[in-house]
Design a protein around this motif. Structure first.
Motif, PDB file in Angstrom:
ATOM      1  N   ARG A  93       0.638  -2.860  -8.412  1.00 23.90           N
ATOM      2  CA  ARG A  93       1.843  -3.549  -8.881  1.00 23.90           C
ATOM      3  C   ARG A  93       3.039  -2.618  -8.996  1.00 23.90           C
ATOM      4  N   SER A  94       2.801  -1.450  -9.600  1.00 19.61           N
ATOM      5  CA  SER A  94       3.913  -0.558  -9.924  1.00 19.61           C
ATOM      6  C   SER A  94       4.241   0.446  -8.829  1.00 19.61           C
ATOM      7  N   LYS A  95       3.298   0.684  -7.933  1.00 14.81           N
ATOM      8  CA  LYS A  95       3.443   1.714  -6.890  1.00 14.81           C
ATOM      9  C   LYS A  95       3.704   3.085  -7.509  1.00 14.81           C
ATOM     10  N   SER A  96       3.112   3.333  -8.670  1.00 15.85           N
ATOM     11  CA  SER A  96       3.320   4.579  -9.401  1.00 15.85           C
ATOM     12  C   SER A  96       2.380   5.674  -8.900  1.00 15.85           C
ATOM     13  N   ALA A  97       2.956   6.777  -8.409  1.00 13.59           N
ATOM     14  CA  ALA A  97       2.148   7.904  -7.937  1.00 13.59           C
ATOM     15  C   ALA A  97       1.401   8.579  -9.084  1.00 13.59           C
ATOM     16  N   SER A  98       2.004   8.606 -10.264  1.00 15.32           N
ATOM     17  CA  SER A  98       1.344   9.241 -11.403  1.00 15.32           C
ATOM     18  C   SER A  98       0.130   8.423 -11.851  1.00 15.32           C
TER      19      SER A  98
END
Length: 463
Positions: free
Chosen positions: A379-384
């Motif tokens: 959903r967020s495409k967050s790398a972290s």
């Protein structure tokens, strides 16, 4: 919550802290090596692999001992059948075992003692038990343990002596004073090969030529490698009685000290509601399973069920395990994971994961956290968050592979051809020839290849 472990001895979930601050000493009964390991053996080794991984993730130093039984009736029988020495057979099977479990990502123990290297220690324990009146020499030449003279026998298994007596199906034999007694030292038989015999006098004891009983082996090896009292003793549920019960009687009878503070037992692997075992002939070797399924899928199949719960083996369950893993690897394929030097356990996902694992190594709940985290990465495409997903997966030995390699493994179509067809489809879409683009997608799908379009391009995976 701090780490809590279900202790078979107390039949309760107990807070865990090691005897030596910061250092956990754990002994697990390993393999009797006369044949290839099956998936039931893998389940046992996987359970304690995950346990030692989590202990390390919890900043403990871990001394993990998993023994090898390399002298036993079955080993002698198999060596004679094959016309080779016992050492040749056991060396061969050890190499095979190490290769098979390494493919599953099962880490080697800190110490892997072989029973045959500890015979003098076994004889010393037998001598201590005899001096305390807990062992006696039989007319047959065997040395037996006198069960009724050890107070508290049956504490681990919950079996009283009266219950054991009522369940007896054999008469007193081989010079035993009581059917409940078990052998510590087996007198040599003329039919046995020379490499199955030890001269006790060479070690300074007067028990004649023979070999150790199975139970005394682990008492000797655990004491020599971890001390008279250590933190965790583990093994399969089938070892709870009589093997582990007898270990307690021998070790504590000899030195008067608590053997292990926590006892952990993993559940069986079942096939058609029967325990998987070589004696029943319903087993699948690790190699046979890995010929059909990739190693990480097999690992995930074993890990996602709580270690104390019975596990049902079937191809359907392994297919489901692979589909589940694909969901997480798809998230890592779409979002490059940022490196994580150390997990921030205050993060909501990490906090939930830790709470699950601290509750008796609760892998089902921990895996559920990984799925939730993968959904959030999508959903967020967050790398972290993708990095956190990999870092938490590492605690279970999962999600450390290349996502593209996992998702495209096992395809019967040439990879270069797939890439070429994806390029052809892109050209067709650019030319607004959507019928051709759909034809290419369907052709690949019929060959087990699923295309996934995203703003950054098209990726593919096995259906």
């Amino acid at each position: 919550m701090s780490l809590h472990i279900y202790n078979t001895l107390s039949r309760a979930l107990e807070p865990f802290s090691p005897l030596e601050p910061g250092h956990v000493r754990m002994y697990v009964c390993g393999m009797t090596i006369y044949d290839l390991c099956h998936i039931g053996h893998a389940r046992m080794m996987m359970a304690f692999d995950v346990a030692q991984r989590w202990l390390k993730s919890s900043d403990y130093r871990v001394t993990y001992v998993r023994n090898i039984t390399d002298i036993d009736d079955k080993i002698i029988k198999r060596a004679l059948e094959r016309g080779i020495t016992i050492r040749a057979l056991t060396d061969e099977m050890i190499v095979a075992m190490h290769g098979d479990i390494a493919r599953l990502g099962i880490e080697p123990p800190s110490i892997e003692p072989r029973a045959t290297e500890y015979v003098p220690k076994m004889l010393s324990l037998i001598s201590q038990l005899e001096a305390k009146g807990l062992a006696y020499k039989a007319e047959s030449g065997d040395v037996n343990f006198s069960v009724r003279k050890f107070p508290g026998y049956g504490r681990l298994s919950g079996k009283s002596l009266d219950e054991l007596r009522a369940g007896e199906r054999v008469a007193v034999q081989d010079g035993k004073e009581d059917p409940l007694d078990f052998v510590l030292w087996k007198a040599a038989k003329p039919s046995e090969p020379d490499d199955a015999k030890w001269d006790s006098q060479a070690a300074g004891f007067d028990y004649g030529i023979g070999r150790p009983g199975w139970h005394i082996e682990c008492s000797a090896m655990s004491c020599e490698t971890l001390g008279e009292t250590f933190d965790i003793h583990g093994g399969g549920a089938d070892l709870q009685f009589p093997h582990h019960e007898n270990e307690i009687a021998q070790s504590e009878g000899a030195n008067g000290k608590t053997m292990a503070r926590f006892w952990m037992h993993n559940g069986f692997v079942r096939v058609d509601n029967e325990k998987m075992s070589k004696s029943l002939g319903n087993f699948f070797t690790i190699r046979e399973v890995l010929n059909k399924f990739d190693a990480e899928t097999v690992r995930f199949f074993l890990v996602r069920t709580h270690y104390r719960t019975a596990l049902n083996y079937s191809d359907v369950h392994l297919d489901d395990a692979r589909s589940s893993l694909k969901r997480m690897y798809t998230a890592l394929q779409l979002v490059s994971a940022a490196p994580v030097d150390a997990v921030d356990w205050a993060d909501p996902f990490a906090k939930r994961f830790k709470a699950a694992m601290d509750n008796d190594f609760g892998t089902p709940e921990a895996v559920a956290v990984l799925f939730d985290l993968a959904s959030e990465v999508n959903r967020s495409k967050s790398a972290s968050l993708a990095g956190l997903l990999k870092a938490l997966g590492a605690c279970l030995g999962l999600l450390q592979g290349d996502p593209n390699a996992f998702l495209t493994a096992g395809v019967g179509v040439d990879e270069a051809l797939i890439v070429s067809m994806i390029a052809d489809r892109a050209q067709a879409k650019a030319a607004k020839d959507f019928a051709e683009a759909d034809r290419i997608r369907q052709h690949l799908l019929s060959n087990g290849v699923v295309l996934k379009d995203s703003p950054t391009g098209t990726t593919w995976e096995v259906a």
